[in-house]
Scaffold this motif. Structure first.
Motif, PDB file in Angstrom:
ATOM      1  N   LEU A 180     -14.761 -62.227  64.997  1.00  0.00           N
ATOM      2  CA  LEU A 180     -15.518 -61.363  64.093  1.00  0.00           C
ATOM      3  C   LEU A 180     -14.697 -61.041  62.847  1.00  0.00           C
ATOM      4  N   GLU A 181     -15.152 -61.516  61.697  1.00  0.00           N
ATOM      5  CA  GLU A 181     -14.486 -61.198  60.433  1.00  0.00           C
ATOM      6  C   GLU A 181     -15.102 -59.922  59.872  1.00  0.00           C
ATOM      7  N   VAL A 182     -14.309 -58.851  59.820  1.00  0.00           N
ATOM      8  CA  VAL A 182     -14.810 -57.538  59.417  1.00  0.00           C
ATOM      9  C   VAL A 182     -14.611 -57.290  57.930  1.00  0.00           C
ATOM     10  N   LEU A 183     -13.472 -57.748  57.382  1.00  0.00           N
ATOM     11  CA  LEU A 183     -13.231 -57.668  55.943  1.00  0.00           C
ATOM     12  C   LEU A 183     -13.134 -59.082  55.399  1.00  0.00           C
ATOM     13  N   LYS A 184     -13.861 -59.352  54.324  1.00  0.00           N
ATOM     14  CA  LYS A 184     -14.000 -60.729  53.844  1.00  0.00           C
ATOM     15  C   LYS A 184     -13.554 -60.867  52.388  1.00  0.00           C
ATOM     16  N   GLY A 185     -12.309 -60.509  52.131  1.00  0.00           N
ATOM     17  CA  GLY A 185     -11.786 -60.677  50.777  1.00  0.00           C
ATOM     18  C   GLY A 185     -11.982 -59.451  49.914  1.00  0.00           C
ATOM     19  N   ILE A 186     -11.363 -58.339  50.307  1.00  0.00           N
ATOM     20  CA  ILE A 186     -11.518 -57.067  49.598  1.00  0.00           C
ATOM     21  C   ILE A 186     -10.494 -56.960  48.465  1.00  0.00           C
TER      22      ILE A 186
END
Length: 254
Positions: free
Chosen positions: A28-34
């Motif tokens: 599960l990718e929760v943050l995708k390039g913040i």
């Protein structure tokens, strides 16, 4: 100085900066390039639906959760470095959670004094003076010797704020700090945060209090599905959101 010279002068380095931050829990990718930059003295409000990555984002800033990739800096500290000195970081970055996490067997004053005395090894008498001033700051004079179980939720949350301030941080992080409170006590806590903001404390707030974000925030970030969809000054953000996802979210919460 001429206007052109002022315009050419580089802006100060952000106090808090996230560059292409990703965080995954297993598959599960929760943050995708913040990407996010917060200047000293700025109040940044992070809003968005449940599960959009808001709490993960703010916990990564304090190294409570390690990032999968990307860079996080708080001033001269590279938070995303696995070898980061967490004691130094936690001294510079205070955090207040939805749950108060106070020690039930310690009085309000003792809760505030614990970290400076036991972690930083500061002089007990000096810490007590500071702790009593912080109790007054959060409007809890006379409650110094009261135990958490005898305080309301709003009072406990204000003790938790004072406890973080006792470490004399440069940045304060607030993770949905009013979510567990009764409506009548929400304003007590928001008033305390408002005063901190007015005094120039750099703050990052994950919040569902839209009116508060509009009033106190210098910049509002809307997250959805692990990305920052849209951001801007609150006057522009709330009056004329550009993205359809932002408009839909605001129509449901305003």
């Amino acid at each position: 100085m001429s206007e052109n010279a002022a315009a050419d002068r580089p802006s100060p380095r952000p106090l808090v900066q996230l560059i292409d931050v990703h965080k995954s829990f297993g598959e599960l990718e929760v943050l995708k390039g913040i990407d996010l930059s917060i200047q000293k003295g700025e109040v940044a409000c992070v809003i968005g639906p449940s599960g959009s990555g808001k709490s993960t984002l703010i916990r990564c800033i304090n190294a409570l959760i390690p990032v999968t990739s990307g860079t996080i800096r708080v001033d001269d500290i590279e938070v995303s470095d696995p070898k980061v000195d967490k004691l130094t970081l936690r001294r510079r970055v205070g955090m207040v959670f939805q749950q108060y996490n106070l020690f039930p067997h310690k009085t309000a004053l003792q809760n505030i004094m614990m970290a400076p005395c036991h972690v930083l090894k500061q002089d007990k008498a000096e810490v007590e003076v500071r702790a009593r001033k912080l109790m007054a700051k959060v409007k809890l004079e006379g409650k110094e010797n009261v135990y958490p179980g005898e305080l309301s939720g709003g009072q406990q949350q204000r003790v938790a704020i004072a406890r973080s301030l006792a470490m004399q941080p440069d940045v304060m992080l607030f993770d949905e700090v009013t979510a567990a409170l009764d409506p009548e006590t929400v304003q007590e806590v928001l008033s305390t945060i408002r005063e901190l903001a007015e005094e120039g404390m750099t703050c990052v707030l994950v919040t569902h209090e839209m009116g508060f974000a509009r009033e106190v925030g210098d910049h509002v970030y809307f997250t959805d599905k692990g990305t920052i969809v849209e951001h801007g000054p609150p006057q522009e953000f709330f009056a004329a959101p550009r993205d359809e996802r932002t408009r839909k979210f605001l129509s449901q919460v305003l």
